[in-house]
Design a protein around this motif. Structure first.
Motif, mmCIF file in Angstrom:
data_model
loop_
_atom_site.group_PDB
_atom_site.id
_atom_site.type_symbol
_atom_site.label_atom_id
_atom_site.label_comp_id
_atom_site.label_asym_id
_atom_site.label_seq_id
_atom_site.Cartn_x
_atom_site.Cartn_y
_atom_site.Cartn_z
ATOM 1 N N LEU A 126 116.966 62.662 48.560
ATOM 2 C CA LEU A 126 117.131 63.590 49.458
ATOM 3 C C LEU A 126 116.753 62.944 50.638
ATOM 4 N N LYS A 127 115.446 62.510 50.792
ATOM 5 C CA LYS A 127 115.096 61.953 51.920
ATOM 6 C C LYS A 127 115.623 60.985 52.604
ATOM 7 N N LEU A 128 116.438 60.087 51.901
ATOM 8 C CA LEU A 128 116.897 58.822 52.439
ATOM 9 C C LEU A 128 118.048 59.393 53.306
ATOM 10 N N HIS A 129 118.551 60.743 53.315
ATOM 11 C CA HIS A 129 119.729 60.893 54.141
ATOM 12 C C HIS A 129 119.365 60.638 55.638
ATOM 13 N N ALA A 130 118.280 60.829 55.699
ATOM 14 C CA ALA A 130 117.607 60.693 57.525
ATOM 15 C C ALA A 130 117.575 59.376 57.623
ATOM 16 N N ASP A 131 117.478 58.534 56.809
ATOM 17 C CA ASP A 131 117.489 56.911 57.021
ATOM 18 C C ASP A 131 118.918 56.452 57.264
ATOM 19 N N ALA A 132 119.540 57.056 56.448
ATOM 20 C CA ALA A 132 121.070 56.785 56.503
ATOM 21 C C ALA A 132 121.680 57.137 57.794
ATOM 22 N N HIS A 133 121.185 58.296 58.120
ATOM 23 C CA HIS A 133 121.686 58.472 59.499
ATOM 24 C C HIS A 133 121.250 57.788 60.738
ATOM 25 N N ASP A 134 120.228 57.241 60.822
ATOM 26 C CA ASP A 134 119.571 56.359 61.919
ATOM 27 C C ASP A 134 120.396 55.124 61.831
ATOM 28 N N ALA A 135 121.014 54.744 60.436
ATOM 29 C CA ALA A 135 121.543 53.500 60.347
ATOM 30 C C ALA A 135 122.952 53.651 60.543
ATOM 31 N N CYS A 136 123.477 54.666 60.410
ATOM 32 C CA CYS A 136 125.042 54.475 60.648
ATOM 33 C C CYS A 136 125.301 54.351 61.979
ATOM 34 N N PHE A 137 125.971 53.105 62.194
ATOM 35 C CA PHE A 137 126.746 52.956 63.306
ATOM 36 C C PHE A 137 127.505 54.004 64.145
ATOM 37 N N VAL A 138 128.417 54.667 63.407
ATOM 38 C CA VAL A 138 129.200 55.595 64.041
ATOM 39 C C VAL A 138 128.431 56.695 64.712
ATOM 40 N N ALA A 139 127.683 57.405 63.815
ATOM 41 C CA ALA A 139 126.657 58.449 64.111
ATOM 42 C C ALA A 139 125.813 58.305 65.240
ATOM 43 N N THR A 140 125.301 57.150 65.682
ATOM 44 C CA THR A 140 124.347 56.548 66.585
ATOM 45 C C THR A 140 125.351 56.521 67.918
ATOM 46 N N SER A 141 126.737 56.577 67.682
ATOM 47 C CA SER A 141 127.363 56.155 68.717
ATOM 48 C C SER A 141 128.107 57.621 69.245
ATOM 49 N N VAL A 142 128.010 58.341 68.814
ATOM 50 C CA VAL A 142 128.813 59.653 69.118
ATOM 51 C C VAL A 142 127.840 60.746 70.030
ATOM 52 N N ASN A 143 128.241 61.537 70.731
ATOM 53 C CA ASN A 143 127.676 62.241 71.539
ATOM 54 C C ASN A 143 127.559 63.860 71.328
ATOM 55 N N PHE A 144 127.637 64.060 70.067
ATOM 56 C CA PHE A 144 127.435 65.289 69.556
ATOM 57 C C PHE A 144 126.700 65.231 68.212
ATOM 58 N N PRO A 145 126.143 66.515 67.790
ATOM 59 C CA PRO A 145 125.203 66.180 66.569
ATOM 60 C C PRO A 145 125.935 66.062 65.269
ATOM 61 N N VAL A 146 125.202 65.093 64.508
ATOM 62 C CA VAL A 146 125.938 65.133 63.289
ATOM 63 C C VAL A 146 124.770 65.651 62.183
ATOM 64 N N ARG A 147 124.953 66.620 61.533
ATOM 65 C CA ARG A 147 124.031 67.408 60.670
ATOM 66 C C ARG A 147 124.404 66.836 59.181
ATOM 67 N N HIS A 148 123.168 67.194 58.665
ATOM 68 C CA HIS A 148 123.422 66.805 56.966
ATOM 69 C C HIS A 148 122.879 68.048 56.210
ATOM 70 N N GLU A 149 123.983 68.401 55.051
ATOM 71 C CA GLU A 149 123.481 69.439 54.242
ATOM 72 C C GLU A 149 123.488 68.866 52.864
ATOM 73 N N PRO A 150 122.906 67.927 52.450
ATOM 74 C CA PRO A 150 122.839 67.132 51.313
ATOM 75 C C PRO A 150 122.393 68.110 49.982
ATOM 76 N N THR A 151 123.048 67.931 48.733
ATOM 77 C CA THR A 151 122.635 68.233 47.735
ATOM 78 C C THR A 151 122.441 67.044 46.769
ATOM 79 N N VAL A 152 121.362 67.094 45.861
ATOM 80 C CA VAL A 152 121.117 66.318 44.799
ATOM 81 C C VAL A 152 120.903 66.659 43.593
ATOM 82 N N GLN A 153 121.804 66.309 42.600
ATOM 83 C CA GLN A 153 121.767 66.468 41.266
ATOM 84 C C GLN A 153 121.510 65.252 40.349
ATOM 85 N N VAL A 154 121.025 65.596 39.226
ATOM 86 C CA VAL A 154 120.610 64.592 38.154
ATOM 87 C C VAL A 154 121.676 64.336 37.253
#
Length: 159
Positions: A126-154
Motif C-alpha cells: 500500500l505504501k509503495l504507491h507514493a514512491d511509485a507516483h514520485d518515480a513515474c515520469f508521466v505523473a511528474t510531467s503533468v500540471n494536474f493532480p494524479v490521485r491514488h485510491e489503491p486496494t491491496v488483496q492477499v
C-alpha cells in the motif's frame, strides 16, 4: 550529465471525406498513431467532439499513459522492496473540464487493485504507491493532480 530520451511518433489524419476541412462537420476526426515497432493505434476525438467511439481518443490515452507509468514504477518498487505482486488491475478515471477556449484535465484518479503473495506484504504494498507516483515520469510531467485510491488483496484470501 543527464540522459535524455526521445519518443518519436507519427500521427496521420485519415478523416478526409473528400472535401478536407471545408466545414466543421465535413471531415472526420479519425487518425492513426504510430511509432517504429508497435502496431498503429486507431484514434479519433472524444465522441462529444464528433469523434468515433470505437477509436481511442487523446484523453483516454493520457489517462492510460498515467496508469501504465504508475503500474510499471510500482512493480519496480515492489520488486526492489521484496513485495511479491501476483496481480494488478487499475480502473483509472480522468476528469476534463471544458472552457470557452478549450479545456483541461482537472485530475486523474488511479484505482489499482493489487494482489500480493502474503499478508506480511500488504502494508508495504500500500505504501509503495507514493514512491511509485514520485518515480513515474508521466505523473511528474503533468500540471494536474494524479490521485491514488489503491486496494491491496492477499492471494488466496477473499477480497
Amino acid at each position: 550529465m543527464a540522459r535524455q530520451h526521445t519518443y518519436p511518433v507519427v500521427v496521420t489524419w485519415t478523416g478526409d471525406k473528400g472535401t478536407g476541412t471545408s466545414g466543421y462537420r465535413d471531415y472526420g476526426r479519425d487518425h492513426d498513431l504510430s511509432a517504429d515497432g508497435p502496431p498503429p493505434i486507431a484514434g479519433s476525438s472524444d465522441p462529444a467532439f464528433r469523434g468515433d467511439p470505437s477509436r481511442w481518443n487523446p484523453e483516454q490515452l493520457v489517462v492510460g499513459a498515467l496508469s501504465q507509468c504508475h503500474m510499471l514504477s510500482y512493480l519496480h518498487k515492489c520488486a526492489m522492496a521484496g513485495v511479491v505482486v501476483t496481480a494488478y488491475a487499475d480502473h483509472a478515471t480522468g476528469t476534463m473540464t471544458e472552457t470557452r477556449d478549450g479545456g483541461h484535465f482537472t485530475e486523474v484518479i488511479l484505482r489499482p487493485t493489487v494482489t500480493v503473495r502474503s499478508p506480511e506484504m500488504a502494508e508495504a504494498a500500500l505504501k509503495l504507491h507514493a514512491d511509485a507516483h514520485d518515480a513515474c515520469f508521466v505523473a511528474t510531467s503533468v500540471n494536474f493532480p494524479v490521485r491514488h485510491e489503491p486496494t491491496v488483496q492477499v492471494a488466496g484470501q477473499d477480497a
